[in-house]
Motif scaffolding. Structure first.
Motif, short mmCIF file in Angstrom:
data_model
loop_
_atom_site.label_atom_id
_atom_site.label_comp_id
_atom_site.label_asym_id
_atom_site.label_seq_id
_atom_site.Cartn_x
_atom_site.Cartn_y
_atom_site.Cartn_z
N GLY A 1 0.81 -1.22 0.00
CA GLY A 1 0.00 0.00 0.00
C GLY A 1 0.84 1.26 0.00
N GLY A 2 1.90 1.27 0.80
CA GLY A 2 2.77 2.44 0.85
C GLY A 2 3.49 2.67 -0.46
N GLN A 3 3.91 1.58 -1.11
CA GLN A 3 4.58 1.72 -2.40
C GLN A 3 3.62 2.24 -3.46
N ARG A 4 2.39 1.76 -3.44
CA ARG A 4 1.39 2.27 -4.41
C ARG A 4 1.14 3.75 -4.21
N GLN A 5 1.09 4.18 -2.94
CA GLN A 5 0.84 5.59 -2.69
C GLN A 5 2.03 6.44 -3.15
N ARG A 6 3.25 5.91 -3.02
CA ARG A 6 4.41 6.64 -3.52
C ARG A 6 4.37 6.75 -5.04
N VAL A 7 3.89 5.71 -5.70
CA VAL A 7 3.74 5.77 -7.16
C VAL A 7 2.71 6.84 -7.54
N ALA A 8 1.60 6.87 -6.81
CA ALA A 8 0.57 7.89 -7.07
C ALA A 8 1.15 9.29 -6.88
N MET A 9 1.98 9.47 -5.86
CA MET A 9 2.63 10.76 -5.64
C MET A 9 3.61 11.06 -6.77
N GLY A 10 4.34 10.03 -7.19
CA GLY A 10 5.31 10.21 -8.26
C GLY A 10 4.66 10.61 -9.57
N ARG A 11 3.49 10.04 -9.84
CA ARG A 11 2.78 10.39 -11.07
C ARG A 11 2.41 11.87 -11.09
N ALA A 12 2.09 12.41 -9.89
CA ALA A 12 1.81 13.84 -9.79
C ALA A 12 3.09 14.66 -9.93
N MET A 13 4.19 14.14 -9.36
CA MET A 13 5.45 14.90 -9.33
C MET A 13 6.12 15.04 -10.69
N VAL A 14 5.94 14.07 -11.58
CA VAL A 14 6.64 14.14 -12.86
C VAL A 14 6.21 15.37 -13.65
N ARG A 15 5.06 15.90 -13.31
CA ARG A 15 4.57 17.08 -14.04
C ARG A 15 5.22 18.36 -13.55
N GLN A 16 5.82 18.34 -12.36
CA GLN A 16 6.34 19.55 -11.73
C GLN A 16 5.30 20.67 -11.78
N PRO A 17 4.14 20.44 -11.15
CA PRO A 17 3.03 21.39 -11.23
C PRO A 17 3.26 22.62 -10.36
N LYS A 18 2.41 23.61 -10.53
CA LYS A 18 2.45 24.78 -9.66
C LYS A 18 1.94 24.45 -8.26
#
Length: 367
Positions: free
Chosen positions: A136-153
């Protein structure tokens, strides 16, 4: 990174108002937590920021630009949901780069983004696995990573840890904290868990019934709640709130309360202040957090609250002790080993921190 301004935002579903004139300012790089019980409007507000739910009135402003009429995909925000929302047939690598591929990013850009994010979130050894092979923790890190690759505002988190067990929640809180300290991206985080709010936020917004109850730093919210709702909601165990009357004895303000009329609970608050003076003779509520009650073996002093230990809850680092005093049930936080069921004790109130609230308006009375 960007600033975020919520200006008099309302959200109506027919006659139901789920957001009522919400005003919040988030500075560039801040970590804002929207905190409150279920149904208070925090997730609705997050959806409005994301562009997933149009507001009925008011403005959402990102980096000085009103984005009410800008579709979600063009707001330059990234959202992490409560459910991981990973593609089960894709590897971690492909989950991370899916959005980039849709937007037409080059293979080099994708590889660079994956290398950067995987290094930060410790996903390097997991890139060829599928979600079913992750914890579960690894999946949540992947979900965070998917957001981070965009380098959003702006990062938006919608109760991302609620599906994890206690240890994983603790671990992931630390990961999110480290991520923010490293990236310094403006973040809005929704939770009903006050521990998450207190440990992660630079600024907390407490909400109830679609309205903002208080905005402030975690320590300010904890030590100086603006009203009884915030006082009772923040803190675990909750603040002791005792109904009573404020009296003037000589030059001192004295709180007299308790459920037993024949044996009142008295707390001398010291020399009366100008803030307290208008409330003499009126109904007030005394607010004392469990750690603001100190144990004493003196069971006779009128300067102490005399109480009987009812229940002791050892936690290892502390003893949470439930006491009975003048018909009131109080919670105190003592050192390990302090407190025995049935024992009579004295309680000293930390007068530098004790709070008074108006019993009618439920607002904190300024000293």
């Amino acid at each position: 990174m960007a600033s975020l301004n919520i200006r008099n935002v309302e959200k109506h579903y027919g006659d139901l108002r789920t957001l009522k004139g919400v005003n919040i300012d988030v500075e560039d790089g801040e970590f804002l937590v929207l905190l409150g019980p279920s149904g208070c409007g925090k997730s609705t507000l997050l959806s409005a920021i994301a562009g997933l739910a149009p507001v009925s009135s008011g403005q959402i402003v990102i980096d000085g630009v009103v984005v009410n009429d800008i579709e979600s995909a063009k707001r330059d925000i990234a959202m992490v949901f409560q459910s991981y929302a990973l593609y089960p047939t894709m590897t971690v690598r492909r989950n991370l780069t899916f959005g980039m591929r849709v937007r037409g990013a080059s293979r080099q850009q994708q590889d660079e983004a994956v290398k950067r994010v995987a290094g930060i979130l410790q996903l390097d050894q997991l890139l060829d696995r599928k979600p079913s092979q992750l914890s579960g923790g690894q999946r949540q890190r992947v979900a965070m990573g998917r957001a981070m690759v965009r380098q959003p505002k702006i990062f938006l988190f919608d109760e991302p840890l609620s599906n994890l067990d206690a240890k994983l929640r603790t671990d992931m809180r630390a990961e999110i904290k480290k991520l923010h300290l490293r990236e310094k991206t403006t973040t809005v985080y929704v939770t009903h868990d006050q521990i998450e709010a207190m440990t992660l936020a630079t600024k907390i917004v407490v909400m109830q019934g679609g309205e903002v109850q208080q905005i402030g730093s975690p320590q300010t919210i904890y030590e100086h709640p603006e009203n009884l709702f915030v006082a009772r909601f923040i803190g675990s165990p909750a603040m002791n709130c005792i109904n009573g009357t404020l009296k003037l004895e000589g030059a001192d303000a004295v709180f007299v309360g308790g459920a037993q009329a024949t044996a009142g609970l008295r707390v001398n608050l010291g020399a009366i202040s100008e803030g307290y003076r208008p409330y003499v003779g009126k109904k007030v509520v005394l607010g004392v957090r469990p750690e603001w009650l100190a144990h004493s073996a003196d069971t006779t002093s009128p300067e102490l609250i005399q109480a009987v230990v009812d229940v002791v809850e050892p936690t290892g680092s502390d003893n949470f002790v439930i006491l009975l005093a003048c018909g009131e049930t109080l919670m105190a936080r003592f050192a390990p080993g302090v407190g025995v069921t049935g024992q009579r004790v004295g309680l000293a109130v930390d007068l530098s921190k004790a709070l008074l609230f108006d019993a009618t308006t439920e607002q904190r009375i300024a000293r």
